[in-house]
Design an enzyme around this catalytic site. Structure first.
Site, short mmCIF file in Angstrom:
data_model
loop_
_atom_site.label_atom_id
_atom_site.label_comp_id
_atom_site.label_asym_id
_atom_site.label_seq_id
_atom_site.Cartn_x
_atom_site.Cartn_y
_atom_site.Cartn_z
NE ARG A 24 -2.69 -1.64 3.27
CZ ARG A 24 -3.25 -1.62 4.47
NH1 ARG A 24 -4.25 -0.78 4.73
NH2 ARG A 24 -2.81 -2.41 5.43
CE LYS A 31 4.59 -1.85 6.35
NZ LYS A 31 3.26 -2.33 6.80
N GLY A 89 1.73 -15.26 8.53
CA GLY A 89 1.17 -14.70 9.74
C GLY A 89 2.23 -14.28 10.75
CE1 TYR A 359 28.46 25.84 -1.92
CE2 TYR A 359 30.39 26.37 -3.27
CZ TYR A 359 29.65 25.45 -2.54
OH TYR A 359 30.09 24.17 -2.40
#
Length: 457
Positions: A24, A31, A89, A359
């Site tokens: 997802r 993830k 699981g 810079y």
């Protein structure tokens, strides 16, 4: 270190489940490697459980996930990595670390790498209930909407009877408001036997870790629960939840900064990294971002719209607005970095000023030096980086370019618009630009010429 009732230390194994695919998230990045506050979710969990006193850490990853394994070892060098070859699981995932479980720990914590906000204190509370005699301790919370969450079923006196997954719960069980956060603690001496008894007789045909509660109770063990705030046990499954987790950790970091003596003028607009350090009496104006690796000394002022990463500021430094400090920027006491200035891999001396449109990269700026507007240290030739050194009390005129490697001595001056390619000795003046020529009346003649050309068209 926690101790048992006899005073002997209790050894703890933390098993971190990090094998989820995270579809997802719609990302090529696993993830658990997505970041909040500048650090991966996995790293947050590893840090919390380490601070909670875990003696050993096992991280369960999916097949081929060398990147997740590397992140685990990079943040917890002593962690052992186990592979869950099939996703059957949560109990199946825990048993991937069977070798570690069998080593005889007193406490076993089971954590999820996509639940990054759980606090060390919460893990300690779980362990306390084990020390008090519970065989299994589940972490519970009360969400605004319990739909989809497993329910923690109790006897009304605090004892945990069972954890029922939402899909397997009956109508009365679905009315229960206390939900399962997923995190769990198990008695190390009995955990392996309970885990091996878990079956897959459920709607998903998976081996559920929550079934350990019923199995433990059937064997005569007491089970208990510990409650946590809903925001602490937020699981991250998609980008929207990632944003919610970011918002929560930023809330914590902002609060901690203010309680430790910093002023955040508009806290909701300031973003911290997990390791940002602010001294006392620091003032942070709106819309400032701190990347990883920033330390800010006492009394500094960070003006609006500045971005800092990998930078160290001593006392009473002021930067911005619109300043960018990149990794390796080191600012000494009372240095001043102004608007639209970028500093990278550079040491800025005490009281030195780099006030605007400049810079400075791969350089050393001496104390009290003044760097004018539009100055550039030309540090890169397309192949290698070179260093510029500017001495104490030196003055670099506006719109000058210092072509490294080059040194400007103490108290030296560089005239505006110069391109400096050779060293400038102390107390000298360097001017490296074309000599100005003035032709009187040239502009009038030019306008007449152009007007005649326009008229001819």
């Amino acid at each position: 270190m926690q101790k048992d009732r006899s005073g002997a230390p209790r050894r703890c194994l933390a098993i971190v489940l990090a094998a989820g695919e995270g579809k997802r998230m719609r990302s090529t990045l696993p993830k658990v490697l997505h970041r909040i506050a500048g650090r991966s979710m996995l790293a947050h969990v590893l840090d919390s459980v380490t601070r909670a006193g875990a003696d050993s850490i096992a991280v369960v990853v999916g097949p081929g996930r060398d990147d997740v394994a590397a992140e685990a070892r990079g943040n917890a060098p002593e962690a052992r990595v186990f592979v869950q070859s099939e996703r059957l699981g949560t109990a199946h995932a825990v048993l991937a670390a069977r070798q570690a479980i069998a080593e005889g720990f007193d406490d076993i914590l089971v954590l999820f790498a996509d639940t990054p906000l759980a606090r060390p204190e919460t893990f300690s509370h779980l362990r306390e209930r084990l020390r008090a005699g519970a065989g299994v301790v589940a972490l519970g919370f009360e969400p605004a909407d319990p739909t989809g969450y497993g329910r923690l079923l109790t006897d009304g006196a605090g004892a945990l009877l069972a954890i029922r997954e939402h899909k397997d719960a009956g109508p009365d069980e679905l009315k229960v408001r206390i939900c399962n956060a997923g995190l769990m603690a198990l008695d190390g001496a009995r955990a392996l036997g309970w885990l091996e008894q878990i079956g897959d007789d459920n709607a998903q045909k998976e081996f559920y870790l929550p079934d350990a509660v019923a199995i433990a109770r059937a064997g005569g063990a007491a089970c208990a629960l510990v409650m946590a705030p809903a925001e602490e046990v937020l699981g991250v499954n998609d980008r929207a939840q990632l944003a919610v987790a970011e918002a929560e950790i930023q809330r914590r970091l902002r609060l901690a900064a203010m309680l430790n003596g910093a002023t955040l003028v508009a806290p909701e607009t300031v973003f911290f990294s997990f390791d940002t350090v602010l001294g006392t009496d620091v003032v942070v104006e709106p819309h400032v971002v701190f990347g990883p690796g920033v330390t800010v000394g006492d009394g500094c002022v960070i003006h609006s719209f500045s971005h800092l990463e990998g930078a160290t500021l001593a006392k009473s430094v002021a930067i911005g607005p619109y300043a960018r400090l990149r990794p390796g920027a080191k600012l000494a006491e009372k240095a001043r970095i102004g608007n639209f200035v970028e500093i990278k891999q550079a040491d800025i001396g005490e009281g030195a000023k780099v006030n605007h449109l400049t810079y400075v990269g791969d350089a050393s700026i001496g104390p009290r030096a003044n760097i004018g507007a539009g100055v550039i240290t030309c540090n890169y030739d397309g192949f290698l980086k070179y260093r510029t050194k500017i001495g104490a009390d030196a003055f670099i005129g506006s719109n000058s370019a210092l072509v490294a490697p080059v040194e400007v001595g103490d108290r030296a001056f560089v005239g505006s618009g110069s391109v400096v390619t050779d060293n400038v000795e102390a107390d000298a003046l360097a001017v490296a630009r074309g000599r100005q020529a003035v032709i009187p009346g040239w502009a009038t003649a030019f306008r007449k010429k152009m007007a005649a050309l326009k008229a001819a068209k």
